[in-house]
Write a protein that holds these residues in place. Sequence first.
Motif, PDB file in Angstrom:
ATOM      1  N   PRO A   1       0.702  -1.286   0.106  1.00 50.08           N
ATOM      2  CA  PRO A   1      -0.046  -0.202  -0.132  1.00 50.08           C
ATOM      3  C   PRO A   1       0.837   1.245   0.007  1.00 50.08           C
ATOM      4  O   PRO A   1       0.548   2.300  -0.519  1.00 50.08           O
ATOM      5  N   ILE A   2       2.096   1.275   0.675  1.00 52.39           N
ATOM      6  CA  ILE A   2       2.745   2.503   0.605  1.00 52.39           C
ATOM      7  C   ILE A   2       3.371   3.007  -0.875  1.00 52.39           C
ATOM      8  O   ILE A   2       3.582   4.148  -1.067  1.00 52.39           O
ATOM      9  N   VAL A   3       3.354   1.922  -1.633  1.00 54.12           N
ATOM     10  CA  VAL A   3       4.128   2.217  -3.027  1.00 54.12           C
ATOM     11  C   VAL A   3       3.114   1.987  -4.161  1.00 54.12           C
ATOM     12  O   VAL A   3       3.460   2.267  -5.312  1.00 54.12           O
ATOM     13  N   TRP A   4       1.904   1.444  -4.126  1.00 60.54           N
ATOM     14  CA  TRP A   4       0.923   1.038  -4.910  1.00 60.54           C
ATOM     15  C   TRP A   4       0.522   2.111  -5.871  1.00 60.54           C
ATOM     16  O   TRP A   4       0.489   2.071  -7.021  1.00 60.54           O
ATOM     17  N   ASP A   5       0.425   3.363  -5.435  1.00 63.44           N
ATOM     18  CA  ASP A   5       0.051   4.470  -6.267  1.00 63.44           C
ATOM     19  C   ASP A   5       1.341   5.009  -6.728  1.00 63.44           C
ATOM     20  O   ASP A   5       2.041   5.920  -6.254  1.00 63.44           O
ATOM     21  N   ARG A   6       1.645   4.752  -8.056  1.00 60.40           N
ATOM     22  CA  ARG A   6       3.011   5.393  -8.679  1.00 60.40           C
ATOM     23  C   ARG A   6       3.065   6.877  -8.705  1.00 60.40           C
ATOM     24  O   ARG A   6       4.031   7.349  -8.662  1.00 60.40           O
ATOM     25  N   GLY A   7       1.925   7.380  -8.905  1.00 58.23           N
ATOM     26  CA  GLY A   7       1.944   9.075  -8.941  1.00 58.23           C
ATOM     27  C   GLY A   7       2.170   9.638  -7.788  1.00 58.23           C
ATOM     28  O   GLY A   7       2.920  10.477  -7.665  1.00 58.23           O
ATOM     29  N   ARG A   8       1.394   8.997  -6.735  1.00 59.23           N
ATOM     30  CA  ARG A   8       1.630   9.462  -5.339  1.00 59.23           C
ATOM     31  C   ARG A   8       3.210   9.211  -4.953  1.00 59.23           C
ATOM     32  O   ARG A   8       3.760  10.082  -4.078  1.00 59.23           O
ATOM     33  N   PHE A   9       3.821   8.271  -5.286  1.00 62.20           N
ATOM     34  CA  PHE A   9       5.077   7.602  -5.083  1.00 62.20           C
ATOM     35  C   PHE A   9       6.108   8.898  -5.411  1.00 62.20           C
ATOM     36  O   PHE A   9       6.841   9.367  -4.681  1.00 62.20           O
ATOM     37  N   GLU A  10       5.876   9.378  -6.876  1.00 66.28           N
ATOM     38  CA  GLU A  10       6.809  10.204  -7.223  1.00 66.28           C
ATOM     39  C   GLU A  10       6.414  11.505  -6.378  1.00 66.28           C
ATOM     40  O   GLU A  10       7.536  12.256  -6.392  1.00 66.28           O
ATOM     41  N   ILE A  11       5.410  11.752  -6.072  1.00 69.79           N
ATOM     42  CA  ILE A  11       5.094  13.125  -5.385  1.00 69.79           C
ATOM     43  C   ILE A  11       6.033  13.082  -3.914  1.00 69.79           C
ATOM     44  O   ILE A  11       6.479  13.973  -3.574  1.00 69.79           O
ATOM     45  N   LEU A  12       5.679  12.111  -3.114  1.00 73.60           N
ATOM     46  CA  LEU A  12       6.063  11.967  -1.740  1.00 73.60           C
ATOM     47  C   LEU A  12       7.582  11.720  -1.891  1.00 73.60           C
ATOM     48  O   LEU A  12       8.359  12.104  -0.685  1.00 73.60           O
ATOM     49  N   TRP A  13       8.297  10.837  -2.783  1.00 76.11           N
ATOM     50  CA  TRP A  13       9.493  10.561  -2.659  1.00 76.11           C
ATOM     51  C   TRP A  13      10.548  11.120  -3.855  1.00 76.11           C
ATOM     52  O   TRP A  13      11.740  10.729  -3.762  1.00 76.11           O
ATOM     53  N   GLY A  14       9.971  11.657  -4.874  1.00 75.97           N
ATOM     54  CA  GLY A  14      10.804  12.314  -5.851  1.00 75.97           C
ATOM     55  C   GLY A  14      11.490  11.619  -6.864  1.00 75.97           C
ATOM     56  O   GLY A  14      12.363  12.148  -7.440  1.00 75.97           O
TER      57      GLY A  14
END
Length: 359
Positions: free
Chosen positions: A271-284
């Motif tokens: 769940p922490i990494v599933w949303d790839r768009g959110r991943f890029e926003i949160l972790w750059g």
Amino acid sequence: MPITLDDLRRYAVRRTLFRPTTIQRAIEKLGFVQADPIRSPARAQDLTLRHRVARYRAGDLERRYPDLDVEEDFFVNYGFMPRAAHALMHPRGGPLPWSRSSNTKAAALLAFVRERGEVHPREVDDHFAHGRVTNFWGGSSNATTHLMTLMHYRGLLRVVKRDRGIRIYAAHEHAPRPADRTAERAQMDALVDLAVRPYAPLTRLGLAVLVNRLRYGAPHLRGDLRGALKRAKERLAHARVDGDDWYWPSAERLPRDAPDDAVRLLSPFDPIVWDRGRFEILWGWAYRFEAYTPVAKRKLGYYALPLLWRDRVIGWGNLSVEKGALRAQLGYVSKRPADPSFARGLDAELDRIRTFLRL
């Protein structure tokens, strides 16, 4: 105080990495655990649950599944969910009408399953393809498995257990569909809340994509997707951060305390990494699942596991077992942290993985 990306990042990590509990309670708290058949070094569902279940070992979910109040089925992806939540999707039918031939075959197969109680696809194939209705069935085990998969999706069958990874089926009965639109709306809202549970906080786009994926888990309710999204935006907690709208369950509060020093290797579908768009926003940086990418085009590896330290995903790891020993190849977005706590945390994580894999 205004909400920042740091707050959202910490919240995304902390809310699903709760104190380890039982398999049943972990699935209930998450709401849904995505499954994947690739084992590198273990299946995705096992890699997800090992962080959330005390003393979890690879394969425990499959071994204990018959005794759990859990169903295996398609939701926003294929995976596992609490039985009470699963009932919200059924009876759902399918995205397209069946042909007369498919209906006839399904009825015959369902009668056979009810008579036997539980069946292996091989039993079905032997009975129909090589038994008294050879001309009717056609003799293809692939066709047998395909039909049982479709019947499972439509809710006529359920998975009761697995035999060496192969689904064992039984007949499945459901309560009737809601009789009015108000009840259907309530059902859809409950499914949206269930989908949000593992993946919050979600951006405006992430929420829209997630709600849209419910067309697969509840195709009979897909006419209400636009209304369900609108109601979700009104119901969920909301904040505008760095020009984007973010949503999460209204009963939850964002943590302000510092994260722990733990190092964790996550499933590609965690769940922490599933949303790839959110991943890029949160972790750059952009994480990509490359198991189906040609070898020459891979940048991270066949089954790269995102590497989480504190509340930052700082790299990835490819794990394998060779001659009974764990082999880890790690990569970093910038460079390996020099902080001694990272080295200690990484050693501890690799030891946990050895135990998890029974090495």
